[in-house]
Each structure stands twice: as C-alpha cells, then as structure tokens.
Write an enzyme that holds these catalytic residues in place. Structure first.
Site, PDB file in Angstrom:
ATOM      1  N   ASN A  51      65.908 -19.401  24.567  1.00 38.70           N
ATOM      2  CA  ASN A  51      64.771 -18.224  24.730  1.00 38.70           C
ATOM      3  C   ASN A  51      63.681 -19.848  25.598  1.00 38.70           C
ATOM      4  OD1 ASN A  51      62.125 -17.117  24.411  1.00 38.70           O
ATOM      5  ND2 ASN A  51      61.866 -17.220  22.217  1.00 38.70           N
ATOM      6  N   ARG A 109      67.414 -14.484  26.087  1.00 39.64           N
ATOM      7  CA  ARG A 109      66.432 -13.523  24.910  1.00 39.64           C
ATOM      8  C   ARG A 109      65.195 -13.293  26.871  1.00 39.64           C
ATOM      9  NH1 ARG A 109      60.066 -15.058  22.537  1.00 39.64           N
ATOM     10  NH2 ARG A 109      59.169 -12.868  21.980  1.00 39.64           N
ATOM     11  N   HIS A 141      59.018  -7.082  20.554  1.00 39.24           N
ATOM     12  CA  HIS A 141      59.413  -7.287  19.683  1.00 39.24           C
ATOM     13  C   HIS A 141      60.713  -6.811  19.075  1.00 39.24           C
ATOM     14  CE1 HIS A 141      55.291  -9.725  17.914  1.00 39.24           C
ATOM     15  NE2 HIS A 141      55.994 -10.541  18.906  1.00 39.24           N
ATOM     16  N   LEU A 169      54.275  -9.135  11.558  1.00 37.47           N
ATOM     17  CA  LEU A 169      53.555 -10.120  11.646  1.00 37.47           C
ATOM     18  C   LEU A 169      53.381 -11.232  11.488  1.00 37.47           C
ATOM     19  CD1 LEU A 169      51.649  -7.782   8.750  1.00 37.47           C
ATOM     20  CD2 LEU A 169      51.957  -7.108  11.087  1.00 37.47           C
ATOM     21  N   ASN A 228      52.304 -15.303  14.618  1.00 33.13           N
ATOM     22  CA  ASN A 228      51.563 -15.250  15.228  1.00 33.13           C
ATOM     23  C   ASN A 228      51.432 -14.180  16.134  1.00 33.13           C
ATOM     24  OD1 ASN A 228      48.820 -15.990  15.647  1.00 33.13           O
ATOM     25  ND2 ASN A 228      49.929 -17.907  17.787  1.00 33.13           N
ATOM     26  N   ARG A 281      45.136 -12.727  20.114  1.00 32.27           N
ATOM     27  CA  ARG A 281      45.433 -11.795  20.693  1.00 32.27           C
ATOM     28  C   ARG A 281      44.439 -10.531  19.115  1.00 32.27           C
ATOM     29  NH1 ARG A 281      50.921 -11.924  21.235  1.00 32.27           N
ATOM     30  NH2 ARG A 281      51.504 -13.009  22.787  1.00 32.27           N
ATOM     31  N   ASP A 309      46.053 -19.711  11.745  1.00 34.01           N
ATOM     32  CA  ASP A 309      46.924 -19.765  10.744  1.00 34.01           C
ATOM     33  C   ASP A 309      46.547 -19.005   9.344  1.00 34.01           C
ATOM     34  OD1 ASP A 309      48.578 -21.148   8.278  1.00 34.01           O
ATOM     35  OD2 ASP A 309      49.624 -21.664  10.029  1.00 34.01           O
ATOM     36  N   PHE A 310      47.297 -18.204   9.385  1.00 34.11           N
ATOM     37  CA  PHE A 310      46.637 -17.533   8.221  1.00 34.11           C
ATOM     38  C   PHE A 310      46.804 -18.291   6.270  1.00 34.11           C
ATOM     39  CE2 PHE A 310      46.382 -12.978   8.737  1.00 34.11           C
ATOM     40  CZ  PHE A 310      46.793 -12.841   9.918  1.00 34.11           C
ATOM     41  N   GLU A 365      65.536 -13.518  14.556  1.00 28.58           N
ATOM     42  CA  GLU A 365      66.017 -12.820  15.807  1.00 28.58           C
ATOM     43  C   GLU A 365      66.815 -13.503  16.783  1.00 28.58           C
ATOM     44  OE1 GLU A 365      61.463 -13.017  16.135  1.00 28.58           O
ATOM     45  OE2 GLU A 365      61.096 -11.642  18.046  1.00 28.58           O
TER      46      GLU A 365
HETATM   47  P1  AMP Z   1      55.214 -16.501  13.364  1.00 28.06           P
HETATM   48  O1  AMP Z   1      55.098 -16.227  14.762  1.00 28.06           O
HETATM   49  O2  AMP Z   1      56.714 -15.577  13.071  1.00 28.06           O
HETATM   50  O3  AMP Z   1      56.590 -18.021  13.364  1.00 28.06           O
HETATM   51  O4  AMP Z   1      54.543 -16.339  12.072  1.00 28.06           O
HETATM   52  C1  AMP Z   1      53.512 -17.611  12.557  1.00 28.06           C
HETATM   53  C2  AMP Z   1      52.426 -16.834  10.950  1.00 28.06           C
HETATM   54  O5  AMP Z   1      53.373 -16.864  10.206  1.00 28.06           O
HETATM   55  C3  AMP Z   1      51.041 -18.486  10.884  1.00 28.06           C
HETATM   56  O6  AMP Z   1      50.111 -17.601  11.397  1.00 28.06           O
HETATM   57  C4  AMP Z   1      51.217 -18.923   9.656  1.00 28.06           C
HETATM   58  O7  AMP Z   1      49.849 -18.550   8.970  1.00 28.06           O
HETATM   59  C5  AMP Z   1      51.552 -17.521   9.113  1.00 28.06           C
HETATM   60  N1  AMP Z   1      52.581 -18.129   7.813  1.00 28.06           N
HETATM   61  C6  AMP Z   1      54.015 -19.268   7.842  1.00 28.06           C
HETATM   62  N2  AMP Z   1      54.521 -19.794   6.311  1.00 28.06           N
HETATM   63  C7  AMP Z   1      53.373 -18.352   5.924  1.00 28.06           C
HETATM   64  C8  AMP Z   1      53.133 -19.334   4.494  1.00 28.06           C
HETATM   65  N3  AMP Z   1      54.093 -19.728   3.857  1.00 28.06           N
HETATM   66  N4  AMP Z   1      52.100 -18.289   3.879  1.00 28.06           N
HETATM   67  C9  AMP Z   1      50.804 -17.673   4.584  1.00 28.06           C
HETATM   68  N5  AMP Z   1      51.365 -17.335   5.798  1.00 28.06           N
HETATM   69  C10 AMP Z   1      52.239 -18.063   6.545  1.00 28.06           C
END
Ligand code: AMP
Length: 397
Positions: A7, A91, A180, A209, A211, A241, A283-284, A384
């Site tokens: 990737n 990818r 995706h 869901l 980033n 975004r 970051d959530f 993926e």
């Molecule tokens: P991805 O792009 O699929 O790697 O997702 C990244 C997002 O997943 C980030 O915004 C993180 O906030 C969220 N994330 C990853 N681990 C956790 C967790 N344990 N609790 C809440 N959010 C998470």
C-alpha cells in the site's frame, strides 16, 4: 501461497506478507518519509519484536529493496529468499470507470491506471511508483492491482450522477466513485457468512468509520450506493475531512478569508471534520475523554458525527427498501461503543435494540443487537490487507 501486499502513499509504503492458506501475517511493516530526510523502515516478523532502522530512502525503489532485505534478513526475516514471495497485491486508490474488479498487472493496466491519475492526483501516481519499483526488483513475480473504487462500480447511474451539467460527466467522468471498496466488500461478505445468510439475498449497510469514513448500501452482494464521491472528501464527517457541505461555502470562505480554492481544499481535507469542529483532535479517544470531562464542543462534535452517520443509514434503508443488517467496522466502528450506541438510538422506531454488555466488547466479530432485534447490528473488524491478498490469489492461481 505467500502474498506481499503493498500500500504505497506519496512518501510511505505499508506492507504485509501473508500466507494465503493459513491467513497468517508472516511479517508487516512500514517505510516512512520516503524521499524526505529522516526516512525509516519498521519491520515486524511473526513472533519477533518490531525493528526500526533509520536509513536514507531517496525513492520507492530503495524502499522496496529495504522491504525485501527486511523480509529475507537471516536473523529476523520471515522468509529465506525472494523466491518465497509468490505474488504481489497492490492497493490502487482510483480505477475510475475502467476497473470494476481487481486485475493482473500488465503494460495496458499500468497505462489505464495512469489515465485515472487526474481523479486521484495524490494517490494513483504513488501507487504506480510502488508497482514499478516492485516490477524492477521482482520481474518474475505476478502482480495484481486491487482498486478502492472497484466494488462500487455496480452502483446504478441514479446513485452516481451529480445534479450538475451532464457534459462534465461526459467530458471529465465527474461522478460518484466511492472508496474503501475492499473493506466494504470484505465486511459485507463476512457479515453474511457470520449470520449464515446467502449474500445474494441480503441487504446490508456497512459503516466503515475510521479516520476516513464511508458508508455503503450493499444489496445482494452488490454496492448500490456509497457516501464518498468523486474524491474521498464527500459524505460523512471524518477525522479531518468535512464530508458533505453546501458547495457555496467554498467561495464564501475563500472571499472572506482571502484564500485560494487550493487552500480551501486543504482546509476541507486536513483541518475540518471532527478536528475542525471540536478544535481538540481528530482522534475519537481524545474527543470521548474531553466529552466525559464536560467539554461541550467535544460533546456537540460527537453528536453531530453520530447524527450524520444515522442520516446516511436512514437514506440507505430507503435506497434498498429495507435492511437485514447494519455493520460497524474500522478504527471508530470497531472500538467506539458510544458512537455505535448513539447512532443506533435513531433507529428505535424500527425496533432495533443494542445489548449494552455486548456493545462493550472491542475489536471482535460480534452481534451487538439484542436477540429480539428485527435488524441485526454487528461489529465486524475489517482486514483490507487480507482482502487484497485473497483477491490477488484468486487472479494468480
Ligand atoms: P482507522 O483509520 O480505521 O485506523 O481509524 C482511526 C480512528 O479509530 C481514530 O480516530 C481513533 O480515534 C479510532 N480508534 C482507534 N482505537 C480506538 C479506541 N480504542 N476507542 C475509540 N476510538 C478508537
């Protein structure tokens, strides 16, 4: 069969070496800052510690050379020699309307990917550099391109056309493509498998869901609508975004702030989303803790996010005239119980109920709706790389 999944980004290269029979990841790693000072490779072979080496990487060819060195390292490598790599799966972000499925890479395919470059100017050229670097170093190995857009090519025109002059579609292929796709395809199939349903008679909404975030409506195994558009900017509110906005906002802000359309594009891609809304983080995990500590903007951001996800789900239930399952995946979808709960609150009118105990479980395949729920709500972790590996094997075998 051992498949190297690549990737490539403009200055990075992520890889996994996967045994397609056992589905085991034999090694994985990342080359960062390619072409920039301070480049480094991190490799982790199965059962070994992560090893990071700072080493100059002027280009992607050097990065691929270092990946092969790391994979075949006498002490810490996952394989003994290059001959143990049976195929490479790349990818590729944008396949335009040319690719509705993965393909074996030859000169015509490379030309066709190049022709899609203006649809994904940051990604496709990087993907092509990765392909040519691998071809130069492994000329005998079969290579496959797996497109982020391909799964969505089954959308009907009513879902992919925009309400703008048709000539822009005819001249420039401006339409919804969606991204995706590998994840939406993998997760929708896996959900049907877990529920013991025939994918050819199954209505599922996949909420990827992370980033970056997108939703798709998958009817009988085929995508009929998805939230990302010509580019990944459309649709849900994401980490950085904006997702959907009134297009007139662009000119309005450009004039007010005296900035260019390019600047605005960067703001919409990199400084918006939950980061821009909250002013805290993309970051959530940070948003959740800020909200728990009473930060109102964090709470409002999370509410806005969930509301938009719910609105898309509602519209896709209409698009498919019903739904059998709603599934959450990717970083936020797999880990964030409170987002899942607040999204599903909007569907109480359908009798959907979430089992709060099951919803606490993180990162596993699990049904989080109660047994009496007429529509199943699931968490299915995406993979993926494994999906790219499987598509590669299907073509080279
Ligand atoms: P991805 O792009 O699929 O790697 O997702 C990244 C997002 O997943 C980030 O915004 C993180 O906030 C969220 N994330 C990853 N681990 C956790 C967790 N344990 N609790 C809440 N959010 C998470």
């Amino acid at each position: 069969m051992n498949v190297l999944v690549i990737n490539c980004g403009s200055s990075s290269l992520k890889y996994q070496l996967i045994n397609s029979d056992s589905k085991e990841v034999l090694a994985k790693g990342l080359c960062e800052r390619i072409g920039i000072e301070g480049s480094a490779i991190t490799n982790q072979s199965k059962g070994c510690d992560k090893i990071t080496k700072e080493i100059p990487m002027p280009d992607h060819k050097k990065a691929v050379e270092l990946v092969i060195e790391a994979l075949t390292d006498e002490k810490t490598g996952a394989i003994k020699s290059l001959s143990e790599i049976d195929a490479v799966g790349h990818r590729v972000v944008h396949g335009g309307e040319k690719f509705a499925e993965a393909v074996l890479i030859d000169d015509d395919v490379i030309k066709a990917i190049e022709e899609c470059n203006d649809l994904a100017p940051l990604h496709n050229p990087a993907n092509l550099i990765g392909i040519s670097a691998c071809k130069a170093l492994m000329p005998q190995v079969k290579m496959v391109a797996v497109f982020d857009t391909a799964f969505h090519q089954t959308m009907p025109s009513k879902a992919y056309l925009y309400g703008i002059p048709y000539e822009y579609y005819e001249k420039y292929r401006v339409r919804r493509y969606g991204f995706h796709g590998t994840s939406h395809s993998f997760v929708s199939k896996r959900t049907a498998e877990i529920l013991g349903r025939d994918i050819n008679n199954f209505k599922v909404i996949v909420c990827h869901l992370g980033n970056g975030a997108s939703i798709s409506a998958v009817l009988n195994g085929k995508c009929v609508d998805t939230s990302m558009g010509l580019t990944p900017l459309e649709g849900l509110i994401m980490g950085t975004r904006s997702g959907d906005i009134d297009p007139a906002i662009i000119e309005f802000i450009c004039k007010k702030e005296n900035i260019s359309v390019e600047d605005m594009n960067t703001i919409l891609n990199k400084k918006s989303g939950v980061l821009g809304l909250s002013g805290i983080s993309s970051d959530f995990r940070d948003l959740l803790s800020a909200s728990e500590e009473g930060n109102k903007r964090a709470t409002d951001t999370l509410d806005t996010y969930s509301y938009h996800v719910a609105k898309y789900i509602g519209s896709y239930i209409t698009a498919m005239n019903g739904v059998d399952a709603i599934v959450f995946t990717a970083g936020v979808g797999e880990n964030n119980a409170s987002v899942r709960k607040s999204v599903m609150e909007y569907f109480k009118y359908l009798g959907i109920e979430i089992d709060d105990e099951k919803n606490k479980i993180r990162g596993e395949e699990i049904e989080i709706s109660t047994e009496s729920s007429p529509i199943k709500v699931m968490v299915v972790p995406t993979n993926e790389e494994l999906a790219i590996c499987e598509e590669t094997v299907a073509l080279v075998k």
